[in-house]
Write a protein that holds these residues in place. Structure first.
Motif, mmCIF file in Angstrom:
data_model
loop_
_atom_site.group_PDB
_atom_site.id
_atom_site.type_symbol
_atom_site.label_atom_id
_atom_site.label_comp_id
_atom_site.label_asym_id
_atom_site.label_seq_id
_atom_site.Cartn_x
_atom_site.Cartn_y
_atom_site.Cartn_z
ATOM 1 N N GLU A 89 0.840 -1.191 0.000
ATOM 2 C CA GLU A 89 0.000 0.000 0.000
ATOM 3 C C GLU A 89 0.875 1.240 0.000
ATOM 4 O O GLU A 89 1.875 1.305 0.702
ATOM 5 C CB GLU A 89 -0.909 0.001 1.230
ATOM 6 C CG GLU A 89 -1.933 -1.105 1.211
ATOM 7 C CD GLU A 89 -2.852 -1.044 2.415
ATOM 8 O OE1 GLU A 89 -3.032 0.050 2.983
ATOM 9 O OE2 GLU A 89 -3.379 -2.095 2.774
ATOM 10 N N PHE A 90 0.469 2.215 -0.811
ATOM 11 C CA PHE A 90 1.173 3.478 -0.924
ATOM 12 C C PHE A 90 0.177 4.614 -0.800
ATOM 13 O O PHE A 90 -1.023 4.412 -0.930
ATOM 14 C CB PHE A 90 1.873 3.582 -2.290
ATOM 15 C CG PHE A 90 2.931 2.536 -2.510
ATOM 16 C CD1 PHE A 90 4.247 2.782 -2.173
ATOM 17 C CD2 PHE A 90 2.605 1.306 -3.061
ATOM 18 C CE1 PHE A 90 5.226 1.819 -2.387
ATOM 19 C CE2 PHE A 90 3.568 0.335 -3.264
ATOM 20 C CZ PHE A 90 4.883 0.603 -2.922
ATOM 21 N N VAL A 91 0.698 5.801 -0.540
ATOM 22 C CA VAL A 91 -0.126 6.999 -0.546
ATOM 23 C C VAL A 91 0.649 8.083 -1.293
ATOM 24 O O VAL A 91 1.854 8.240 -1.119
ATOM 25 C CB VAL A 91 -0.539 7.435 0.889
ATOM 26 C CG1 VAL A 91 0.657 7.801 1.715
ATOM 27 C CG2 VAL A 91 -1.530 8.559 0.859
ATOM 28 N N LEU A 92 -0.060 8.772 -2.191
ATOM 29 C CA LEU A 92 0.512 9.882 -2.949
ATOM 30 C C LEU A 92 -0.029 11.150 -2.324
ATOM 31 O O LEU A 92 -1.242 11.367 -2.309
ATOM 32 C CB LEU A 92 0.110 9.780 -4.426
ATOM 33 C CG LEU A 92 0.659 10.836 -5.355
ATOM 34 C CD1 LEU A 92 2.180 10.774 -5.417
ATOM 35 C CD2 LEU A 92 0.073 10.680 -6.745
ATOM 36 N N LEU A 93 0.862 11.958 -1.749
ATOM 37 C CA LEU A 93 0.394 13.145 -1.052
ATOM 38 C C LEU A 93 1.269 14.351 -1.328
ATOM 39 O O LEU A 93 2.376 14.224 -1.825
ATOM 40 C CB LEU A 93 0.297 12.889 0.458
ATOM 41 C CG LEU A 93 1.457 12.225 1.175
ATOM 42 C CD1 LEU A 93 2.399 13.239 1.753
ATOM 43 C CD2 LEU A 93 0.893 11.376 2.276
ATOM 44 N N SER A 94 0.738 15.515 -1.020
ATOM 45 C CA SER A 94 1.454 16.761 -1.185
ATOM 46 C C SER A 94 2.426 16.939 -0.024
ATOM 47 O O SER A 94 2.166 16.465 1.084
ATOM 48 C CB SER A 94 0.453 17.909 -1.216
ATOM 49 O OG SER A 94 1.116 19.131 -1.386
ATOM 50 N N GLU A 95 3.526 17.622 -0.256
ATOM 51 C CA GLU A 95 4.519 17.814 0.797
ATOM 52 C C GLU A 95 3.933 18.544 2.000
ATOM 53 O O GLU A 95 4.320 18.297 3.132
ATOM 54 C CB GLU A 95 5.725 18.588 0.249
ATOM 55 C CG GLU A 95 6.839 18.717 1.249
ATOM 56 C CD GLU A 95 8.012 19.520 0.734
ATOM 57 O OE1 GLU A 95 9.136 19.218 1.158
ATOM 58 O OE2 GLU A 95 7.814 20.429 -0.083
ATOM 59 N N LYS A 96 2.944 19.398 1.788
ATOM 60 C CA LYS A 96 2.344 20.140 2.911
ATOM 61 C C LYS A 96 1.579 19.219 3.869
ATOM 62 O O LYS A 96 1.324 19.598 5.007
ATOM 63 C CB LYS A 96 1.428 21.252 2.404
ATOM 64 C CG LYS A 96 0.180 20.746 1.733
ATOM 65 C CD LYS A 96 -0.699 21.860 1.247
ATOM 66 C CE LYS A 96 -1.914 21.234 0.591
ATOM 67 N NZ LYS A 96 -2.859 22.190 0.118
ATOM 68 N N ASP A 97 1.215 18.010 3.424
ATOM 69 C CA ASP A 97 0.507 17.059 4.268
ATOM 70 C C ASP A 97 1.439 16.239 5.157
ATOM 71 O O ASP A 97 0.987 15.482 6.000
ATOM 72 C CB ASP A 97 -0.353 16.116 3.426
ATOM 73 C CG ASP A 97 -1.484 16.855 2.732
ATOM 74 O OD1 ASP A 97 -2.035 17.794 3.346
ATOM 75 O OD2 ASP A 97 -1.814 16.503 1.585
ATOM 76 N N ILE A 98 2.750 16.374 4.944
ATOM 77 C CA ILE A 98 3.727 15.689 5.793
ATOM 78 C C ILE A 98 3.936 16.539 7.039
ATOM 79 O O ILE A 98 4.260 17.722 6.963
ATOM 80 C CB ILE A 98 5.047 15.462 5.054
ATOM 81 C CG1 ILE A 98 4.817 14.512 3.878
ATOM 82 C CG2 ILE A 98 6.114 14.902 5.991
ATOM 83 C CD1 ILE A 98 6.016 14.300 3.002
ATOM 84 N N LEU A 99 3.719 15.916 8.196
ATOM 85 C CA LEU A 99 3.800 16.633 9.465
ATOM 86 C C LEU A 99 5.195 16.613 10.073
ATOM 87 O O LEU A 99 5.610 17.576 10.707
ATOM 88 C CB LEU A 99 2.807 16.027 10.457
ATOM 89 C CG LEU A 99 1.357 15.966 9.972
ATOM 90 C CD1 LEU A 99 0.515 15.203 10.976
ATOM 91 C CD2 LEU A 99 0.814 17.359 9.743
ATOM 92 N N ALA A 100 5.931 15.507 9.904
ATOM 93 C CA ALA A 100 7.255 15.395 10.516
ATOM 94 C C ALA A 100 8.053 14.280 9.868
ATOM 95 O O ALA A 100 7.493 13.357 9.284
ATOM 96 C CB ALA A 100 7.110 15.096 12.012
ATOM 97 N N ILE A 101 9.375 14.385 9.999
ATOM 98 C CA ILE A 101 10.276 13.302 9.613
ATOM 99 C C ILE A 101 10.582 12.536 10.889
ATOM 100 O O ILE A 101 10.975 13.129 11.902
ATOM 101 C CB ILE A 101 11.558 13.835 8.966
ATOM 102 C CG1 ILE A 101 11.222 14.549 7.662
ATOM 103 C CG2 ILE A 101 12.549 12.707 8.718
ATOM 104 C CD1 ILE A 101 12.405 15.224 6.989
ATOM 105 N N VAL A 102 10.366 11.220 10.880
ATOM 106 C CA VAL A 102 10.552 10.383 12.057
ATOM 107 C C VAL A 102 11.963 9.803 12.025
ATOM 108 O O VAL A 102 12.388 9.257 11.019
ATOM 109 C CB VAL A 102 9.514 9.237 12.083
ATOM 110 C CG1 VAL A 102 9.697 8.377 13.310
ATOM 111 C CG2 VAL A 102 8.104 9.801 12.019
ATOM 112 N N GLN A 103 12.677 9.910 13.133
ATOM 113 C CA GLN A 103 14.049 9.417 13.192
ATOM 114 C C GLN A 103 14.123 8.103 13.914
ATOM 115 O O GLN A 103 13.416 7.801 14.778
ATOM 116 C CB GLN A 103 14.920 10.431 13.904
ATOM 117 C CG GLN A 103 14.791 11.780 13.280
ATOM 118 C CD GLN A 103 16.041 12.322 12.661
ATOM 119 O OE1 GLN A 103 17.126 11.920 13.020
ATOM 120 N NE2 GLN A 103 15.897 13.208 11.729
#
Length: 103
Positions: A89-103
């Motif tokens: 499963e994948f999701v195609l989304l806009s960069e503005k919908d990304i809330l954080a980069i998880v480390q």
């Protein structure tokens, strides 16, 4: 009409869009109770597999993307378009919908 065969390598996002592989949802709770499919929440974490070239500015130049291929990201719950390729499963989304980069 010709049939199109899609794979991760043939999908290239446009502008500021990001193609994310969805992490599998939890099968059971912390207490050990197994969840049925209808009770599982939609995952909000995934790994970036493709990145678009970036949003165009008013002068025609491209704005650099904040995420890169391989980053684990946390994204909005109801954002993007769900896509199933093969068994993944994948999701195609806009960069503005990304809330954080998880480390």
């Amino acid at each position: 009409m010709a049939a199109v065969s899609l794979s991760v390598s043939t999908v290239k996002p446009l502008a500021d869009r990001v193609f994310v592989k969805v992490s599998p949802s939890e099968e059971k709770t912390d207490g050990g109770i197994y969840l049925p499919d209808v009770a599982k929440e939609k995952p909000q974490v995934g790994e970036v597999v493709q990145v678009g070239p970036g949003k165009r500015n008013d002068d025609g130049s491209r704005q650099a993307m904040d995420v890169n291929v391989g980053d684990k990201v946390l994204y909005s719950k109801y954002a993007g378009t769900d896509i199933k390729l093969g068994g993944d499963e994948f999701v195609l989304l806009s960069e503005k919908d990304i809330l954080a980069i998880v480390q």
